[in-house]
Enzyme design. Structure first.
Site, PDB file in Angstrom:
ATOM      1  N   HIS A 268       0.810  -1.215   0.000  1.00  0.00           N
ATOM      2  CA  HIS A 268       0.000   0.000   0.000  1.00  0.00           C
ATOM      3  C   HIS A 268       0.846   1.268   0.000  1.00  0.00           C
ATOM      4  O   HIS A 268       1.915   1.329   0.602  1.00  0.00           O
ATOM      5  CB  HIS A 268      -0.928   0.009   1.219  1.00  0.00           C
ATOM      6  CG  HIS A 268      -0.197  -0.017   2.533  1.00  0.00           C
ATOM      7  ND1 HIS A 268       0.213   1.118   3.177  1.00  0.00           N
ATOM      8  CD2 HIS A 268       0.207  -1.053   3.311  1.00  0.00           C
ATOM      9  CE1 HIS A 268       0.821   0.796   4.306  1.00  0.00           C
ATOM     10  NE2 HIS A 268       0.842  -0.519   4.414  1.00  0.00           N
ATOM     11  N   ASP A 269       0.365   2.256  -0.731  1.00  0.00           N
ATOM     12  CA  ASP A 269       0.978   3.590  -0.801  1.00  0.00           C
ATOM     13  C   ASP A 269       2.342   3.595  -1.482  1.00  0.00           C
ATOM     14  O   ASP A 269       3.045   4.614  -1.454  1.00  0.00           O
ATOM     15  CB  ASP A 269       1.107   4.215   0.595  1.00  0.00           C
ATOM     16  CG  ASP A 269      -0.228   4.344   1.303  1.00  0.00           C
ATOM     17  OD1 ASP A 269      -1.046   5.172   0.866  1.00  0.00           O
ATOM     18  OD2 ASP A 269      -0.461   3.601   2.281  1.00  0.00           O
TER      19      ASP A 269
ATOM     20  N   GLY B 135       4.792  -1.486   2.568  1.00  0.00           N
ATOM     21  CA  GLY B 135       4.072  -0.254   2.307  1.00  0.00           C
ATOM     22  C   GLY B 135       4.986   0.954   2.220  1.00  0.00           C
ATOM     23  O   GLY B 135       6.083   0.971   2.772  1.00  0.00           O
TER      24      GLY B 135
END
Length: 258
Positions: A121-122, A139
């Protein structure tokens, strides 16, 4: 003839260009947008909000746009954005962002993401990058243009992988990798620069020689980072490539791989 296999499931809110191909047993969920010329293989799951650009190819058993497993995530609306001309091979997993960061995972153009790789994520992937089989990004990882991560490379959260850098197979990266640097090992250590990659991409012999000298300043002369940055200032003013190398060190937030 329809380009969407009748065994695929397409959410009514999904937006697909007219020539998008979707293979059997694939699921295109709500709020997914797919650009022209993109091919979705069989048994692929796409979950939104996700925007996929033009002329991408996603192979079987990939999961693209799934919720992040980050324990902070409570179902907030977050996104995945994928550019154009990417190849995503078998079994790849890519998660959307979190509101605690950018609320978006971003992949640029012309990337090759090989089988069973994971993008957390991100994370932000630039252009012309290669993630070889089973590479895993935690992440908030940034991978700059033309970086190559060899098979089974592991990258700690919040690390930045510099432009034109290279990791050897099985490397465990816990600090930022400066631009152009080759790293290898667990934990990863700097070994050299990616001179072969530079030559293949048309770097001048003068720029390569300047980068070779810059590498020695940082890694071979016993300087602190601050001392090395000061010594590189003159060369960075003359060679844009050295400026990129110097800037990637100066902006490191986790320290650099030494």
């Amino acid at each position: 003839m329809s380009l969407i296999d009748p065994r695929a499931i397409i959410d009514p809110s999904a937006r697909l260009a007219a020539d998008v191909q979707v293979g059997p047993w694939s699921i295109v969920g709500a709020e997914v947008e797919i650009g022209e010329g993109t091919v979705i293989g069989p048994h692929v799951v796409l979950k939104g909000p996700t925007k996929i650009g033009k002329h991408n190819r996603i192979y079987q058993f990939s999961s693209v746009g799934e919720d992040t497993p980050d324990l902070k995530y409570k179902g907030e609306p977050t996104r995945l954005v994928i550019g154009d001309h990417n190849v995503i091979r078998e079994g790849v997993t890519i998660h959307r962002g979190t509101v605690q960061d950018r609320a978006e995972t971003t992949i640029g153009d012309h990337n090759l993401i090989m089988a069973y790789a994971h993008i957390g994520h991100d994370s932000v992937i630039g252009n012309h990058c290669i993630l070889v089989n089973n590479t895993a990004l935690a992440g908030h990882v940034h991978v700059d243009d033309w970086a190559i991560l060899s098979g089974y490379t592991l990258v700690h959260q919040y690390c930045r992988i510099g432009a034109h850098s290279f990791s050897g197979m099985g490397s465990a990266i816990g600090k930022d990798v400066p631009a152009y640097v080759t790293v290898f090992g667990n934990p990863a250590e700097a070994r050299s620069m990616n001179f072969e990659g530079m030559r293949r991409r048309g770097f001048s012999s003068e720029a390569i020689h300047a980068l070779r000298r810059a590498y020695k300043v940082v890694y071979r002369q016993g300087h602190t980072v601050e001392e090395a940055l000061a010594e590189l200032a003159e060369s960075a003013a003359q060679f844009p490539e050295v400026a990129v190398f110097r800037d990637s060190i100066q902006s490191a937030t986790r320290g650099i791989t030494r």
